[in-house]
Structures are given as structure tokens and as C-alpha cells.
Design a protein around this motif. Structure first.
Motif, short mmCIF file in Angstrom:
data_model
loop_
_atom_site.label_atom_id
_atom_site.label_comp_id
_atom_site.label_asym_id
_atom_site.label_seq_id
_atom_site.Cartn_x
_atom_site.Cartn_y
_atom_site.Cartn_z
N PRO A 367 -26.31 -8.66 -1.93
CA PRO A 367 -25.11 -8.51 -2.79
C PRO A 367 -24.05 -7.60 -2.19
N VAL A 368 -24.47 -6.53 -1.49
CA VAL A 368 -23.48 -5.64 -0.87
C VAL A 368 -22.78 -6.35 0.28
N LEU A 369 -23.53 -7.10 1.09
CA LEU A 369 -22.93 -7.82 2.22
C LEU A 369 -21.92 -8.85 1.73
N TRP A 370 -22.25 -9.57 0.68
CA TRP A 370 -21.30 -10.53 0.11
C TRP A 370 -20.11 -9.80 -0.51
N PHE A 371 -20.35 -8.66 -1.14
CA PHE A 371 -19.24 -7.93 -1.75
C PHE A 371 -18.26 -7.41 -0.70
N LEU A 372 -18.76 -7.06 0.47
CA LEU A 372 -17.88 -6.57 1.53
C LEU A 372 -16.85 -7.62 1.95
N GLN A 373 -17.12 -8.87 1.63
CA GLN A 373 -16.17 -9.95 1.95
C GLN A 373 -15.25 -10.25 0.78
N ILE A 374 -15.14 -9.35 -0.18
CA ILE A 374 -14.36 -9.63 -1.39
C ILE A 374 -12.91 -10.00 -1.08
N ASN A 375 -12.37 -9.39 -0.02
CA ASN A 375 -10.99 -9.70 0.35
C ASN A 375 -10.85 -11.12 0.90
N ARG A 376 -11.94 -11.65 1.45
CA ARG A 376 -11.91 -13.03 1.95
C ARG A 376 -12.04 -14.02 0.80
N TRP A 377 -12.94 -13.73 -0.15
CA TRP A 377 -13.16 -14.67 -1.26
C TRP A 377 -11.99 -14.66 -2.24
N ALA A 378 -11.38 -13.48 -2.46
CA ALA A 378 -10.47 -13.30 -3.60
C ALA A 378 -9.27 -14.24 -3.55
N ASP A 379 -8.68 -14.45 -2.37
CA ASP A 379 -7.49 -15.30 -2.30
C ASP A 379 -7.78 -16.64 -1.63
N LEU A 380 -9.01 -17.09 -1.75
CA LEU A 380 -9.41 -18.34 -1.11
C LEU A 380 -8.55 -19.51 -1.58
N SER A 381 -8.20 -19.53 -2.86
CA SER A 381 -7.43 -20.65 -3.40
C SER A 381 -6.04 -20.23 -3.87
N THR A 382 -5.62 -19.00 -3.56
CA THR A 382 -4.32 -18.53 -4.04
C THR A 382 -3.39 -18.07 -2.92
N LYS A 383 -3.83 -18.11 -1.68
CA LYS A 383 -2.98 -17.61 -0.59
C LYS A 383 -1.71 -18.43 -0.42
N GLU A 384 -1.74 -19.72 -0.82
CA GLU A 384 -0.52 -20.54 -0.72
C GLU A 384 0.59 -19.96 -1.61
N LYS A 385 0.22 -19.51 -2.80
CA LYS A 385 1.22 -18.93 -3.70
C LYS A 385 1.73 -17.60 -3.16
N PHE A 386 0.83 -16.80 -2.60
CA PHE A 386 1.22 -15.49 -2.10
C PHE A 386 2.20 -15.61 -0.94
N PHE A 387 1.93 -16.54 -0.03
CA PHE A 387 2.79 -16.71 1.14
C PHE A 387 3.95 -17.69 0.91
N GLY A 388 4.03 -18.25 -0.29
CA GLY A 388 5.13 -19.13 -0.62
C GLY A 388 5.11 -20.48 0.07
N THR A 389 3.92 -20.95 0.41
CA THR A 389 3.80 -22.24 1.12
C THR A 389 3.27 -23.34 0.21
N SER A 390 3.14 -23.08 -1.08
CA SER A 390 2.53 -24.06 -1.98
C SER A 390 3.38 -25.33 -2.07
N ASN A 391 4.72 -25.20 -2.08
CA ASN A 391 5.57 -26.38 -2.16
C ASN A 391 5.36 -27.31 -0.96
N PHE A 392 5.21 -26.70 0.19
CA PHE A 392 5.00 -27.48 1.41
C PHE A 392 3.61 -28.11 1.43
N ILE A 393 2.61 -27.32 1.05
CA ILE A 393 1.23 -27.80 1.13
C ILE A 393 0.95 -28.85 0.07
N TYR A 394 1.45 -28.65 -1.14
CA TYR A 394 1.19 -29.61 -2.21
C TYR A 394 1.87 -30.95 -1.97
#
Length: 516
Positions: A367-394
Motif C-alpha cells: 500500500p505504501v509503494l502504491w501510495f507513493l505513485q499518487i501523483n501519477r494516478w491522480a491526474d490519469l484521466s484529467t491531465k487533458e483539462k489541466f493542460f488545455g488539450t481536451s478540445n484537441f484530443i476529444y
């Protein structure tokens, strides 16, 4: 100026979906803080002794649990206020005003404190409701009910409000290090708090709960004298353990304990003052310098003579509509996120999975090893919105079937790769079901991250809930066992939850694409 910052920040947070979900979770958690007499779990007990549900016991237990609970979820709920001002451009405007660094950071701390105080107020209301409907008959002791909140919970949430700002200033955009640092800090605090009944620990406990639990121990010692009475706090499951009930009338409020809580608040102000000295006040010199360098580079390129391009010699593009290139790209983005040296810690965790006893590998290392990757899991499906590329990708070819599926599969491959040592150990031992349970847990982890991101539109909800789940697993709570660490019987339920999470994620993402 200060009042406007506090008000605007509080309203912005309180109107978010994440805050609403956190409130609903808080209501349920507050209800579970005081289990019924016939429940199969306890939250606070001294060996086998549990207090009767009078006003003093309900007030003390809910305050103890609230202090711990709000450190778990509170930090991740409020630790992005400076970052949000920077991203929205509000910080640059504030930097031009006459407000001091300390004043700005203090306003942010107070807005964080108001958010957590709102949740505390909800918990208090639920505790009062529990007393009305499940409490013991007798007079309501208002002092013994509210004083634990006043002396333990409220200073505790003020400290976590300060720590959120201090960590954000120190680590900046290095959210991976921020999450890991707080995880280990909280672990150290809890370990010291549970480190025996030494009276000196009462005054160096930032959560303020050690004094309250020691008061319970003193009462139990008058009933059953022993030097081995230890307090256990958390969700403690034991179906066969015999319970003994005692009448807890409350604590004797030592002046030294009251002073220690005031000192902790003063320490919070001191940390904030020191942090204000290193706060860069949204300094944009680095940004301007980098832009100047890039513009000089562009000018130099323009001055060079352009080369003749021969179209016949250019390589032809091959259209690929398959999903494997996308999976490869998503996987590479996952493993390249964060500093490279952080993978030394990940590989160390994988070695620990292979060498540690199997129980510790399940309960702590994985559980600790998986938690250390929280920054990788957290924006797995939201990075398009953060970087403003959702219009292009969709607008690309089959974004739902190709992109979202590739993100899920890439995250699943990474989670499975990190857990590979313990999977191999279980296969060598012939425990095929346990190995499959870990693989199912990997899929649940990624599905939960994708679902949380799509539903909330950000990564905050996943960070809060994933930290709470990881903490619960380390503390032996069985019903959050999503990878079969304690019971493989839950895996059929986990598979059903995974199907539900993925189906909901695809439906909501499909709706987003249609409304784009």
C-alpha cells in the motif's frame, strides 16, 4: 484585504464538488465514530474496556477520531490554495498589492481553517445526534462534551491548515514529494502518539489526543489495576473479543495541557512566519528570463538561412488507428512523471516486497509503494483539462474507446509492474488466488483513480480518499482491503465495483465528449 481573501477562498472551496463529497463522507464517518453496543468493531478502547455512551465518552471519542480524520483528509483538501492563485493569475495581482507575505499566508491559513472548522461543526452536530438517539440516560455534561473539541480538535485542524501552506511553499510544484513528506510526517506523529503511556507525550502531541486517551487509562486502572493498559484508536474489528463497559465521567483539565495546546498554536504561527520569509510572492523573474531566452533563440533561428525542403525526400506518414501506440505513450508519461531519482525509492519498495515477511508486504510495503505513485494516478484521466488539450484530443478518432482505454491499461500495467515481486512470491507458493487478488486490486486502484478524476474534474478527491484508504489498510481495517491483503473473499465484490466504476467512467466521459 485579508477578509476578502479569506471569504473568496472559503466560498470557492465550499462550492466545489470535492467539498460536498467530503462533507457527505464526514457525516458517515462521524456516525461510525460511536459504534453500537452490538457492533463488530470499536473505535477507542483500553484493552477490552469501552466507555458507556454518555456525553463525556461520546464527546471524547468523536473529538479524538475527528482530530485524526481531519489530519488524514484535511491536508489534501486544502493544500492547493497558493497553487490555484498562481494558475488563475490571482497571485500575480495580489503580489502587486501592499499585503505582506505573512498577511497573505495567514489569510490562506485562516481560509483553510474555516473549511476544516465547517467539517468539525458537522461532526459535532452528528455527535449530538448520536447522544440523543443512542446515548445513556442521565444529565448532559456540556463541559466534558465540548472541551475535547476546543482543546484537541480545533488546535489540531489549525496546525494542519498551517502545514498545508508551509508544505506548499517549501515544495512548490513538486507535489509528489509533498504527498510523500506529509504521509511520513503523519505516520511519525501517529507512531509517537501511540508510543506508550508516557505522560510527557501528552504535551508534544500536535493532535492533542494523547492526553484524552491517558485520562481513559487512569479510569480503567481504578477498575482493573494493571501496568499493561494500552489505548487503541481507529476502526478496530474483533468479532470474538469480549467487551467490558465502564462509566467514563470525563477528563481533569490540566493547566499544562491547556498551555501545551496554546503553545502548539503559537508554533503554527511561528512556522508561518518563517515560511513567509522564503515565500517568493509569485516572483515571475524566472518566467520572464526563460521567455527572453526562448525569444532570443527564435530570433537566432530566423536569422539563419532557411534550408530548401524537398518534398519528395520526406518520409511518408502511416496512419495508425490502433490502441497500442497510445498505451505506450500513456505508460511512458506515467513512468517519466516526477524526478528520475524517485525510481530508486520505487525499486527499493519492490525489493522490500520480495524480502519482507508476507504479512508486512501486504499490510505496509505494497500500500505504501502504491501510495507513493499518487501523483501519477491522480491526474490519469484529467491531465487533458489541466493542460488545455481536451478540445484537441476529444476531436481525435474514437477518443473514448482509444484514449480512455489506453489510460486505464497503462495505469494498470504500472500498478501490476510495481506489485510484481509479491505476485511472483504468491505464484511460487502456489497461491494463485492471492496473486489474482493483487492483479484485481491493481485494476481497482486505476479504475478508482479514473472514476474520481472524471466525476470531480480534478485530482483532489482521489488524493483525499486514497490517503484515507492507505492509512486504513496499514491500520488493519479489513473492509478497505481492495487487493486481498487480509481476505480474498472480497475479490468478487471488488470485481463488481471495478465494472461499476469503469462503466460509470465511460458514460460520463462520453457525455463530456458530446458536450465539448
Amino acid at each position: 484585504m485579508y477578509k476578502n481573501i479569506i471569504k473568496a477562498d472559503y466560498l470557492q472551496r465550499s462550492r466545489s464538488y470535492v467539498f460536498l463529497i467530503t462533507l457527505l463522507v464526514s457525516i458517515y464517518m462521524a456516525y461510525s465514530f460511536i459504534p453500537g453496543y452490538d457492533s463488530h468493531y470499536t473505535t477507542v478502547r483500553v484493552n477490552n474496556f469501552i466507555g458507556k455512551n454518555n456525553s463525556a465518552w461520546i464527546g471524547h471519542v468523536t473529538a479524538i477520531m475527528a482530530s485524526t480524520f481531519l489530519w488524514i483528509i484535511g491536508f489534501y483538501l486544502v493544500n492547493n490554495s497558493i497553487k490555484r492563485d498562481k494558475e488563475t493569475g490571482v497571485g500575480q495581482i495580489i503580489a502587486t498589492t501592499s499585503i505582506s507575505n505573512f498577511g497573505y499566508l495567514l489569510a490562506k491559513v485562516l481560509s483553510n481553517f474555516c473549511v476544516l472548522l465547517t467539517i468539525t461543526f458537522i461532526i459535532i452536530l452528528m455527535a449530538l445526534g448520536i447522544y440523543v438517539f443512542r446515548g445513556e440516560s442521565g444529565s448532559f455534561d456540556i463541559i466534558q462534551f465540548f472541551m475535547p473539541y476546543l482543546l484537541a480538535t480545533i488546535p489540531s485542524i489549525f496546525l494542519v491548515s498551517v502545514m498545508a501552506i508551509v508544505f506548499e511553499v517549501i515544495f512548490g510544484n513538486k507535489t509528489n514529494l509533498l504527498n510523500v513528506a506529509f504521509f511520513f510526517l503523519f505516520g511519525i506523529i501517529i507512531a509517537k502518539t501511540n508510543g506508550g503511556n508516557n505522560p510527557g507525550l501528552e504535551f508534544i502531541d500536535p493532535l492533542g489526543i494523547k492526553y484524552l486517551t491517558n485520562q481513559m487509562v487512569e479510569v480503567v486502572n481504578t477498575i482493573s489495576p494493571s501496568s499493561t493498559h494500552d489505548v487503541s484508536a481507529g476502526y478496530l474489528f474483533s468479532e470474538n473479543q469480549k467487551k467490558q463497559y465502564f462509566n467514563f465521567q470525563g477528563s481533569v483539565w490540566s493547566i499544562f495541557y491547556v498551555l501545551s495546546r496554546i503553545i502548539w498554536i503559537a508554533i503554527g504561527f511561528g512556522l508561518l512566519f518563517i515560511t513567509s520569509k522564503i515565500f517568493n510572492r509569485f516572483d515571475s523573474k524566472t518566467i520572464v528570463s526563460s521567455k527572453k531566452k526562448s525569444s532570443d533563440l527564435i530570433i537566432n533561428r530566423i536569422k539563419t538561412a532557411p534550408k530548401e525542403i524537398q518534398l519528395s525526400k520526406l518520409s511518408k506518414t502511416n496512419l495508425q488507428f490502433g490502441i497500442f501506440p497510445l498505451i505506450k505513450t500513456e505508460f511512458l508519461m506515467l513512468i517519466r512523471k516526477g524526478p528520475k531519482w524517485f525510481w530508486l525509492i520505487n525499486f527499493g519498495g519492490m525489493i522490500a516486497l520480495f524480502l519482507m515477511p508476507i504479512k508486512e508486504s501486504y499490510q505496509i510495503a505494497l500500500p505504501v509503494l502504491w501510495f507513493l505513485q499518487i501523483n501519477r494516478w491522480a491526474d490519469l484521466s484529467t491531465k487533458e483539462k489541466f493542460f488545455g488539450t481536451s478540445n484537441f484530443i476529444y476531436a481525435s478518432f474514437n477518443p473514448l474507446q482509444r484514449l480512455l482505454t489506453s489510460q486505464i491499461l497503462a495505469g494498470f500495467l504500472l500498478a501490476t509492474f510495481l506489485a510484481l515481486p509479491i505476485v511472483i512470491r504468491q505464484l511460487i507458493n502456489g497461491n494463485f488466488i492471492a496473486a489474482m487478488a493483487i492483479i484485481v486490486g491493481s485494476l481497482f486502484l486505476v479504475s478508482f483513480a479514473v472514476f474520481s478524476g472524471i466525476i470531480s474534474g480534478g485530482k483532489r478527491l482521489f488524493e483525499i480518499l486514497f490517503f484515507a484508504i492507505t492509512y486504513a489498510i496499514i491500520n488493519d481495517v479489513p473492509f478497505v482491503d481492495y487487493f486481498g491483503g487480509f481476505h480474498q473473499d472480497f475479490q468478487y465484490l471488488i470485481i463488481m465495483i471495478v465494472v461499476l466504476l469503469l462503466t460509470t467512467s465511460f458514460l460520463f466521459r462520453n457525455q463530456e465528449i458530446k458536450n465539448q
